[in-house]
Design a protein around this motif. Structure first.
Motif, mmCIF file in Angstrom:
data_model
loop_
_atom_site.group_PDB
_atom_site.id
_atom_site.type_symbol
_atom_site.label_atom_id
_atom_site.label_comp_id
_atom_site.label_asym_id
_atom_site.label_seq_id
_atom_site.Cartn_x
_atom_site.Cartn_y
_atom_site.Cartn_z
ATOM 1 N N SER A 175 40.126 3.533 46.243
ATOM 2 C CA SER A 175 40.643 4.853 45.835
ATOM 3 C C SER A 175 39.914 5.330 44.589
ATOM 4 N N LEU A 227 39.930 9.380 43.895
ATOM 5 C CA LEU A 227 41.311 9.811 44.106
ATOM 6 C C LEU A 227 42.186 9.454 42.924
ATOM 7 N N ALA A 238 35.831 16.681 44.006
ATOM 8 C CA ALA A 238 35.980 17.263 45.338
ATOM 9 C C ALA A 238 34.606 17.504 45.949
ATOM 10 N N ARG A 239 33.707 17.985 45.122
ATOM 11 C CA ARG A 239 32.357 18.234 45.614
ATOM 12 C C ARG A 239 31.709 16.924 46.055
ATOM 13 N N ARG A 277 33.211 14.282 47.185
ATOM 14 C CA ARG A 277 33.786 13.843 48.466
ATOM 15 C C ARG A 277 33.302 14.702 49.614
ATOM 16 N N ALA A 278 32.968 15.934 49.295
ATOM 17 C CA ALA A 278 32.514 16.834 50.361
ATOM 18 C C ALA A 278 31.060 16.610 50.717
ATOM 19 N N VAL A 287 35.320 9.104 53.252
ATOM 20 C CA VAL A 287 36.434 8.178 53.096
ATOM 21 C C VAL A 287 37.171 8.070 54.419
ATOM 22 N N ARG A 294 34.238 19.339 62.818
ATOM 23 C CA ARG A 294 33.880 20.638 62.224
ATOM 24 C C ARG A 294 34.742 20.940 61.010
ATOM 25 N N PHE A 295 35.998 20.560 61.118
ATOM 26 C CA PHE A 295 36.915 20.796 59.992
ATOM 27 C C PHE A 295 36.409 20.075 58.755
ATOM 28 N N ARG A 331 33.489 21.776 57.119
ATOM 29 C CA ARG A 331 33.780 23.032 56.420
ATOM 30 C C ARG A 331 33.829 22.815 54.920
ATOM 31 N N ALA A 332 34.266 21.617 54.527
ATOM 32 C CA ALA A 332 34.321 21.333 53.090
ATOM 33 C C ALA A 332 32.912 21.297 52.520
ATOM 34 N N ALA A 373 31.543 24.699 52.298
ATOM 35 C CA ALA A 373 32.124 25.455 51.186
ATOM 36 C C ALA A 373 31.414 25.133 49.886
ATOM 37 N N HIS A 374 30.817 23.916 49.807
ATOM 38 C CA HIS A 374 30.097 23.542 48.588
ATOM 39 C C HIS A 374 28.600 23.813 48.698
ATOM 40 N N VAL A 396 34.517 11.554 61.474
ATOM 41 C CA VAL A 396 34.967 12.640 60.596
ATOM 42 C C VAL A 396 34.491 12.364 59.175
ATOM 43 N N ALA A 397 34.560 11.078 58.765
ATOM 44 C CA ALA A 397 34.123 10.745 57.407
ATOM 45 C C ALA A 397 32.618 10.874 57.273
ATOM 46 N N MET A 419 34.143 27.198 64.476
ATOM 47 C CA MET A 419 35.616 27.226 64.339
ATOM 48 C C MET A 419 35.966 27.805 62.973
ATOM 49 N N ARG A 472 38.729 15.423 52.075
ATOM 50 C CA ARG A 472 37.431 15.851 52.600
ATOM 51 C C ARG A 472 36.670 16.645 51.570
ATOM 52 N N GLY A 473 37.294 16.952 50.439
ATOM 53 C CA GLY A 473 36.590 17.658 49.375
ATOM 54 C C GLY A 473 36.717 19.168 49.437
ATOM 55 N N PHE A 474 37.733 19.686 50.132
ATOM 56 C CA PHE A 474 37.901 21.135 50.128
ATOM 57 C C PHE A 474 38.124 21.611 48.698
ATOM 58 N N ARG A 509 40.506 26.722 48.729
ATOM 59 C CA ARG A 509 40.506 26.585 50.185
ATOM 60 C C ARG A 509 41.588 25.637 50.648
#
Lengths: 286, 1017
Positions: free
Chosen positions: A52, A57, A81-82, A84-85, A90, A110-111, A114-115, A118-119, A161-162, B1, B332-334, B338
């Motif tokens: 963690s 985290l 956050a950046r 992790r994105a 994880v 895809r979800f 998106r993170a 976004a960065h 996903v990770a 999506m 996930r780092g959003f 967001r």
């Protein structure tokens, strides 16, 4: 992409029912880029806490931890956050906790991407490529929801996903718990596949077989690195403060609190002699 | 999506919860929209009701001109002498400058009328109204002959023709009733019967007031010129513009008031007069409208608060459930924004979608309520306040939902992933303390001024406090029961108490349910009390089971008509007027006291008491001194002066002012002085009203005489004239201030007369008590229990108080009630009541009076212009401000209770899976099903019964606390509550709420078994 992990004297303390509990009592750990490390140890030893911390985290109470040039103690929430994105992936214990139940496999990937988008990350792999990395490239699987998959497939989807944003470091917590043997093998194969891509992989596991398949094992005991292993062989580590975690079988001979005389031999061996007895419990260390 | 597709998929995945959030958002919008929509509709309804229920004559714009003596002599401009069309042109021109007023009035009914004397060919003369009305022929049935279409034509009514034996082709000469003008010869071309004597067309005029022997129905002419009799004064030209009640809209009221004032001024300039009570009627409802405008929004506040609190609780619960998803997004780092959008987007979208649904549903509900409860034709008007309220509701709902998510959004990723929720801790206690303090403070302020609309917030404050107390009681009681159950080793007790003590959700639901039940029970109790108050007020304000407002020529005609129409005595004639006294007005009400016990409704007085009271009102009344077709007075005259005198008798004919009939020259010694009285041939049509002594012809000089009256006879029998009571003989000094008369009563009556003035000496005879007995409400308009006050005539009448009451039926708290017959006898000694335009005529009927009374009265020449029953009165009261506010409160209370129960059911359903898993694991450890069932039932009993009991007690207690001093029936008037509290379990709101509560308890108990089906699986 690959990342390095550095921990120096990492300490983490949490409060439980009015008492401070030291979960990590000074962890020193270096993981080279591209290395695969399995963190082993008994329950409550601090493995998941270390994971963690590396995921950003929680914050260390003392010491230093960094992933590449990101100091995890000093980074802001936005920087974490950046991280992790874009850099760190994880996988939580329990596949369902990594997935949105109402999205398909492809949509879950895809979800997660998106993170990264976004960065400002570009050049992300397609979900199909990510899923094929973990062996889920069959067309029908892409449109399945997690509830429609087998436990092993779900766990592989959680891995995918990770990995969706092609991280340099993958942190995985107990990927094979509650899986049968064949599913476990699928996961191990998936992890090996990830390793081949050069991603640094850190896996927390109880399963010694999983640990054995990783390049290196690090045993955490009582919040510190107790031992390391490589190619199936385990070694005690001398800590930066000179402490050595004795293996359990030695502890049975020299229980905690035993006063020892340490004799260093000319041939490089070190002998530990209990102060109250002369030869019976002499321990030689080469 | 896209993010939208994730959001929509999430909403569909959680369809049940999503639907509930949508419903709650819509509910909050409904509650916000209901206030402005219902409030405006209620204000409009009050206005429409007031205009519809007022007499048409009062609301109509009556523009009139009365011919003056100067105008009759053609000496000056007299609009009544000009064609009516000219006046209409002036009025139309004035209406051009009053467009709002023009829109609310209908086409005018023009008329011209004058009181006339119709002389027949056989020499008979009859009093009748001579009239011309535009559109007359369409309103009557031609019985014989044809309708009037041309000048010098006349139509008489069928019954007047029957009495006078007039036929088609006969001629009548119409002369002015007063004055000595020349007549106009008119030919009778037909006889008529009105299609509907009570129709709006006829207005308030007494066209159909045929009284046998006294008066004919109106004679209608074919041309307005025929009404303009030569040298006639008292010609009334009228243009009556009826108001269209449905056109009277709230928006135009200010402009209408202003235009009424300017129209009056404009018409005055043209010698026309505008009469209307429209402005005062509109002003009269302004209080109700103001009360609605201030109370309705406040009533909506508790419902809104409950909706938002429930939304808050639900969104907090749903967000907590989505904790792992939020954790995933953060993992996930959003970015923060967001992640928040991901977490809040679903809820916000549902709230936004709920707003238009709530708007439509709120408008629909308000419209349904308007159609069921408000005045006919009242509809909801979607104006900007409605939309503004919807937007405000949406924003506040979004804010409430945002606040609900704060705790979850502020948690770390690992905290979100934790399965056991953290306890709220001290913060919840602080919030509760703040809320209770605010509620108590608000309640105290509200209780201080119960007439203020803010007083309606007090029950909400009490409900909130009760809810918080219930939540605390639940936790404390559960902890206590847990400790006891542990000591006893009672597993059902342990399980039940542990569930309630350790889960904050249970306490929150109890708070909401208790507050909602408190609101609902307060609303129900207030509604029941207010309904009883309205029923009582209706009885008191009406005075009888049915009251007919009628048009009658004079009181005696009304009394005779009522006796003929309802000979069983279940209806009585009532005449009312009012007089100014001090800063207010005193209502005078004359009733047929002999029928009071049969007919009147008066709180605190049963039939026997009313009969006794009626007897007291007639106390001391002698028989009327009725006269027949002749009169004879036996008099001994002495002490005559030099001027020759003549003796006359004062005769009072029904509806006419008393007149002197000269009996002959006074000669010394005893003589009989007699004269025929042809107009008194009909029985009871004339009374002896006194004696007159005057000079003969044009002589002057003092009047001196000593007269001894031995006897008065009529139609061969002694008249009931009391010679032995001096009080009933009075000198009329108004006509002759210098007259001195000494009255010595006895077996004969001695009068010593000495007068130097020019007028005749009149000695009035009162066949009534010297002081009329009167029952009083309010302060005595005078000093002591004996006082003088104007009665039906303009002269002062002596009264003596025989009793007092807080209010008199239908007359209010400042009124005098007396016997109608005696009052009429007393008044007609000096005036003819047919001219008294300020008298209001009513017929009161008991519950078992004939249902066709209105028709029978019309047959007797008494037109019914309005009917009120207790039921209609209650309906009207039910559409006034306090009732409309209580009704909304009842709806809000029921909605709140329904919402809270729905949330309770929903929370059980949402948590059912987890509970089943818990119960299954308990069964797997060996706990028996029966034990678990008992535990579940105990848990349900406490979590339902506790809020229901505390809520009911708080609501009813709030009613006991709040209602005294609150206006229950009419705005601004506090209602005494004795006898109004619900004492039985008839069909009323509070018993229904209690019954529903009992049903809920049983439903909750019996539904607990569902969780245990399926075994340990």
């Amino acid at each position: 992409m690959t990342s390095a992990v550095t921990c120096r004297g990492l300490v983490y303390i949490y409060r439980l029912e009015g008492y401070d509990v030291v979960a990590l009592g000074g962890v020193d750990l270096d993981i080279a880029p591209g290395e695969s490390v399995a963190l082993l140890g008994p329950s409550g030893s601090g493995k998941s806490t270390l994971l963690s911390l590396l995921a950003g985290l929680i914050r260390p109470a003392a010491g230093r931890a960094s992933i590449d040039d990101i100091d995890l103690a000093k980074a802001s929430e936005a920087e974490l956050a950046r991280m992790r994105a874009t850099m760190v992936g994880v996988v939580l214990q329990g596949a369902e906790r990594n997935l949105l139940p109402y999205l398909t496999a492809e949509q879950n990937v895809r979800f997660a991407q998106r993170a990264a988008l976004a960065h400002g990350s570009n050049n992300l792999p397609s979900p199909r490529d990510v899923l094929s990395m973990v062996g889920l490239s069959i067309r029908g699987k892409l449109r399945q929801r997690p509830a429609q998959m087998s436990p092993g497939e779900r766990q592989r989807l959680a891995l995918a996903v990770a990995l969706a944003h092609r991280p340099g470091l993958l942190l995985v917590d107990e990927p094979t718990s509650q899986l049968d043997t064949s599913a476990r093998d699928e996961i191990v194969l998936a992890l090996e596949s990830v390793r081949r891509y050069g991603t640094t992989v850190v896996v927390v596991t109880h399963d010694p077989e999983v640990g054995a398949r990783m390049g290196r094992t690090v045993t955490i005991r009582d919040g510190r690195v107790g031992a390391e292993g490589q190619l199936g062989e385990e070694f005690a580590l001398v800590g930066r403060d000179g402490s050595v975690h004795l293996p359990p079988e030695v502890l049975a001979i020299l229980p905690p609190g035993t006063r020892l005389r340490v004799h260093a031999g000319a041939d490089g061996t070190v002998t530990l002699v209990p102060a109250s007895e002369l030869s019976q419990s002499t321990l030689e260390v080469a | 999506m896209t993010g939208w597709s994730v959001m929509l998929r999430g909403i569909r995945y959680r369809s049940g919860r999503s639907l509930v959030v949508l419903f709650l958002a819509a509910f909050a919008t409904i509650a916000a929209v209901l206030a402005p929509a219902y409030g405006r509709a209620a204000e409009q309804s009050v206005l429409t009701d007031a205009v519809r229920s007022a007499p048409q004559a009062a609301t109509s714009l009556t523009i009139s001109a009365e011919s003056s003596a100067a105008g009759a002599g053609s000496g000056s401009y007299d609009p009544a002498q000009q064609p009516v069309a000219e006046a209409k042109t002036v009025v139309d021109d004035a209406f051009q400058r009053a467009p709002h007023l023009a829109k609310v009035v209908d086409r005018p009914i023009t008329s011209l009328e004058t009181e006339s004397q119709a002389a027949l060919a056989n020499g008979e003369r009859h009093i009748a109204l001579l009239a011309w009305r535009l559109g007359f022929c369409a309103q009557v049935k031609v019985v014989t002959g044809a309708c009037v279409v041309d000048a010098e034509q006349a139509m008489v009514s069928e019954r007047s023709a029957a009495e006078t034996k007039l036929k088609v082709g006969d001629y009548i000469t119409a002369r002015p009733a007063k004055g000595e003008g020349a007549g106009r010869r008119l030919q009778v071309v037909g006889t008529y019967a009105p299609k509907d004597p009570a129709a709006v067309y006829w207005g308030n005029s007494t066209y159909f007031s045929h009284a046998p022997g006294a008066r004919l129905d109106a004679i209608f002419t074919g041309s307005e010129e025929d009404v303009r009799l030569p040298s006639a004064t008292g010609i009334m030209a009228k243009l009556t513009y009826p108001v269209k009640p449905d056109e009277m809209r709230l928006d135009v009221m200010p402009a209408l008031r202003s235009e009424l004032g300017s129209l009056g001024l404009a018409l005055n300039a043209a010698e026309l007069r505008l009469d209307t009570a429209l402005a005062s009627i509109v002003d009269g409802v302004a209080k109700d409208q103001a009360a609605l405008a201030s109370s309705v929004p406040i009533i909506a506040v508790p419902l809104l608060l409950i909706a938002w609190v429930v939304l808050f609780i639900l969104v907090a619960a749903v967000t907590e459930e989505r904790g792992p998803e939020l954790a995933l997004a953060r993992l996930r780092g959003f970015p923060q924004a967001r992640a928040a959008r991901f977490g809040f987007g679903e809820t916000l979208l549902l709230i936004v979608l709920g707003a238009p649904l709530g708007l439509a549903a709120g408008l629909g509900l308000a419209e349904l309520t308007a159609r069921l409860v408000l005045a006919n034709g009242t509809h909801v008007e979607p104006r900007w306040p409605v939309f503004a309220a919807a937007i405000a509701g949406l924003l506040i709902a979004a804010a409430a939902a945002w606040l609900a998510t704060r705790r979850t959004f502020g948690s770390g990723v690992l905290a979100l992933l934790r399965r056991v929720p953290q306890r709220a801790g001290r913060r919840a206690g602080v919030i509760e303390a703040v809320v209770v303090t605010l509620a108590v403070a608000g309640g105290v302020v509200a209780l201080r001024d119960r007439q203020s609309p803010l007083a309606l917030l007090a029950p909400a404050a009490i409900a909130v406090v009760a809810g918080i107390i219930a939540g605390r009681v639940l936790v404390m009681w559960s902890k206590m029961r847990l400790a006891i159950a542990r000591r006893r080793g009672s597993i059902p007790g342990i399980l039940a108490a542990a569930q309630l003590a350790r889960r904050p959700g249970a306490a929150r639901l109890v708070v909401v349910l208790t507050a909602a039940v408190a609101l609902a029970s307060f609303a129900a109790a207030s509604w029941d009390v207010a309904a009883k108050a309205r029923a009582r007020h209706a009885e008191e304000s009406l005075g009888a089971a049915t009251v007919y407002r009628v048009a009658a020529p004079h009181p005696q005609a009304l009394i005779a008509a009522v006796a003929a129409a309802e000979p069983t005595g279940r209806a009585m004639a009532v005449v009312r007027t009012d007089e100014q006294y001090g800063q207010g007005r005193v209502e005078l009400i004359g009733v047929q006291s002999e029928l009071l016990g049969n007919v009147a409704l008066w709180r605190g007085h049963d039939g026997a008491a009313l009969e006794r009271l009626g007897g007291q009102l007639r106390d001391g009344a002698g028989k009327p001194a009725a006269l027949g077709q002749d009169i004879l007075v036996r008099v001994t005259a002495n002490g005559l002066g030099e001027v020759p005198l003549r003796l006359g008798a004062m005769i009072s004919a029904v509806g006419q002012p008393p007149t002197v009939v000269w009996l002959g020259d006074v000669k010394a010694g005893q003589r009989d002085y007699a004269a025929p009285l042809p107009a008194c041939a009909a029985a009871g049509s004339c009374r002896f009203a006194g004696l007159a002594v005057g000079r003969m012809a044009t002589l002057t000089g003092p009047i001196r005489a000593t007269l001894t009256v031995h006897e008065v006879r009529s139609a061969g029998a002694p008249a009931q004239v009391r010679l032995s009571e001096g009080e009933v003989w009075r000198t009329d000094n108004e006509r002759n201030p210098t007259a001195k008369v000494t009255v010595q009563p006895g077996s004969v009556l001695n009068l010593s007369i000495d007068s130097g003035g020019p007028g005749d000496v009149i000695v009035s005879y009162l066949d009534t008590p010297a002081k009329l007995p009167v029952y009083l409400s309010g302060i005595v308009p005078g000093d002591g229990d004996d006082f003088s006050f104007p009665s039906f005539a303009d002269t002062q009448q002596a009264f003596t108080v025989i009793g007092r009451s807080g209010t008199l039926p239908r007359a209010g708290a400042h009124a005098l009630m007396f016997d109608l017959g005696l009052a009429v006898r007393a008044a007609s000694a000096t005036a003819g009541l047919a001219d008294a335009s300020d008298l209001r005529y009513e017929v009161w009927a008991s519950r078992d009076a004939t249902p066709a009374l209105a028709t029978k009265l019309a047959d007797q020449g008494i037109g019914v212009v309005g009917t009120q029953t207790i039921q209609t009165e209650m309906q009207q009261l039910g559409r006034r401000a306090p009732a409309l506010s209580f009704r909304l409160y009842l709806l809000a209370g029921i909605a709140a209770a329904g919402l809270a129960l729905g949330v309770l059911a929903l929370s059980r359903r949402l948590g059912a899976a987890d509970r089943r898993a818990e119960l299954a694991s308990l069964r797997a450890t060996g706990v028996r099903t029966r034990t678990l069932r008992r535990a579940l039932r105990r848990e349900r009993m406490v979590s339902i019964v506790l809020p229901l009991l505390i809520g009911l007690a708080a609501g009813v207690g709030a009613a006991y606390l709040m209602l005294p001093g609150v206006a229950l029936v009419t705005v601004g008037t506090a209602t005494p509550l004795e006898g109004l509290w619900p004492t039985d379990f008839g069909v009323a709101a509070l018993p229904v709420v209690v019954a529903a509560a009992i049903l809920v308890v049983f439903a909750g108990l019996f539904s607990s078994g569902g969780l245990l089906r399926g075994g340990a699986r």
